[in-house]
Design a protein around this motif. Structure first.
Motif, PDB file in Angstrom:
ATOM      1  N   LEU A  53       3.839  -3.437   8.542  1.00 26.95           N
ATOM      2  CA  LEU A  53       4.123  -3.051   9.210  1.00 26.95           C
ATOM      3  C   LEU A  53       5.209  -3.676  10.317  1.00 26.95           C
ATOM      4  O   LEU A  53       4.111  -3.882  10.969  1.00 26.95           O
ATOM      5  N   THR A  54       5.687  -2.776  10.478  1.00 29.33           N
ATOM      6  CA  THR A  54       6.645  -2.672  11.521  1.00 29.33           C
ATOM      7  C   THR A  54       6.760  -1.788  12.889  1.00 29.33           C
ATOM      8  O   THR A  54       7.219  -0.378  12.152  1.00 29.33           O
ATOM      9  N   ASN A  55       6.084  -1.121  13.480  1.00 32.40           N
ATOM     10  CA  ASN A  55       5.702  -0.567  14.194  1.00 32.40           C
ATOM     11  C   ASN A  55       6.762  -0.443  15.400  1.00 32.40           C
ATOM     12  O   ASN A  55       6.811  -0.656  16.688  1.00 32.40           O
ATOM     13  N   LEU A  56       7.677   0.312  15.820  1.00 29.72           N
ATOM     14  CA  LEU A  56       9.082   0.735  16.584  1.00 29.72           C
ATOM     15  C   LEU A  56       9.004   1.197  17.145  1.00 29.72           C
ATOM     16  O   LEU A  56      10.043   1.842  18.520  1.00 29.72           O
ATOM     17  N   ASP A  57       7.813   2.463  17.518  1.00 33.52           N
ATOM     18  CA  ASP A  57       7.619   3.489  18.348  1.00 33.52           C
ATOM     19  C   ASP A  57       6.690   2.687  19.207  1.00 33.52           C
ATOM     20  O   ASP A  57       6.541   1.603  19.581  1.00 33.52           O
ATOM     21  N   GLY A  76       3.186  -1.201  20.006  1.00 32.69           N
ATOM     22  CA  GLY A  76       4.449  -0.307  19.909  1.00 32.69           C
ATOM     23  C   GLY A  76       4.923  -1.355  19.883  1.00 32.69           C
ATOM     24  O   GLY A  76       5.055  -2.680  20.393  1.00 32.69           O
ATOM     25  N   ASN A  77       6.545  -1.229  20.143  1.00 31.20           N
ATOM     26  CA  ASN A  77       8.110  -1.849  20.673  1.00 31.20           C
ATOM     27  C   ASN A  77       8.321  -2.678  19.583  1.00 31.20           C
ATOM     28  O   ASN A  77       8.484  -4.111  19.654  1.00 31.20           O
ATOM     29  N   GLY A  78       8.189  -2.956  18.210  1.00 29.41           N
ATOM     30  CA  GLY A  78       8.434  -4.061  17.391  1.00 29.41           C
ATOM     31  C   GLY A  78       7.118  -4.894  16.741  1.00 29.41           C
ATOM     32  O   GLY A  78       7.467  -6.110  16.403  1.00 29.41           O
ATOM     33  N   GLY A  79       6.318  -4.678  17.243  1.00 28.43           N
ATOM     34  CA  GLY A  79       5.073  -5.002  17.076  1.00 28.43           C
ATOM     35  C   GLY A  79       4.332  -5.180  14.975  1.00 28.43           C
ATOM     36  O   GLY A  79       4.679  -4.304  14.308  1.00 28.43           O
ATOM     37  N   LYS A  80       4.257  -6.287  14.919  1.00 30.30           N
ATOM     38  CA  LYS A  80       4.349  -6.583  13.172  1.00 30.30           C
ATOM     39  C   LYS A  80       2.202  -7.380  13.094  1.00 30.30           C
ATOM     40  O   LYS A  80       2.076  -8.241  14.183  1.00 30.30           O
TER      41      LYS A  80
END
Length: 115
Positions: A53-57, A76-80
């Motif tokens: 999962l990549t979180n782009l929020d 957030g901001n691209g965390g995986k």
């Protein structure tokens, strides 16, 4: 003592080989604008698999599934992050969601292999 070393070594080899064996079974999901993409996924029944999962929020998310027994924080901001799931029962649908944003939901359905 010698037996304990062998047992520890065997356990290390078994654990170290698990992620490599599951590398081909990865499901990739993106979270953006509090929406999972894709939000409906099919996987083979009876097999373990990895969810990436990549979180782009810009906000933190808690990726969770009561059905598949996991929960994990992703910045957030691209965390995986990645979690392992399965094996799942054929024909069953399992829900996942963002615990911090209850409207962010998705499903994984376990499919049987077609001959």
């Amino acid at each position: 003592m010698r037996g304990m070393r062998l047992t520890g070594w065997v356990a290390f080899v078994l654990v170290a080989s698990i992620p490599a064996a599951l590398a081909d079974s990865a499901v990739t999901i993106t979270l953006k604008d509090h929406h999972f993409t894709p939000d409906s996924i099919a996987v083979p029944a009876g097999q373990r698999f990895r969810i990436e999962l990549t979180n782009l929020d810009s906000t933190v998310s808690e990726f969770e599934s009561y059905d598949m027994h996991f929960e994990k924080i992703v910045v957030g901001n691209g965390g995986k992050i990645h979690v392992f799931a399965g094996p799942l029962h054929p024909g069953q649908t399992y829900k996942f969601f963002d615990d911090y944003n209850p409207d962010s939901q998705g499903t994984i359905t376990a499919t049987t292999k077609k001959d």
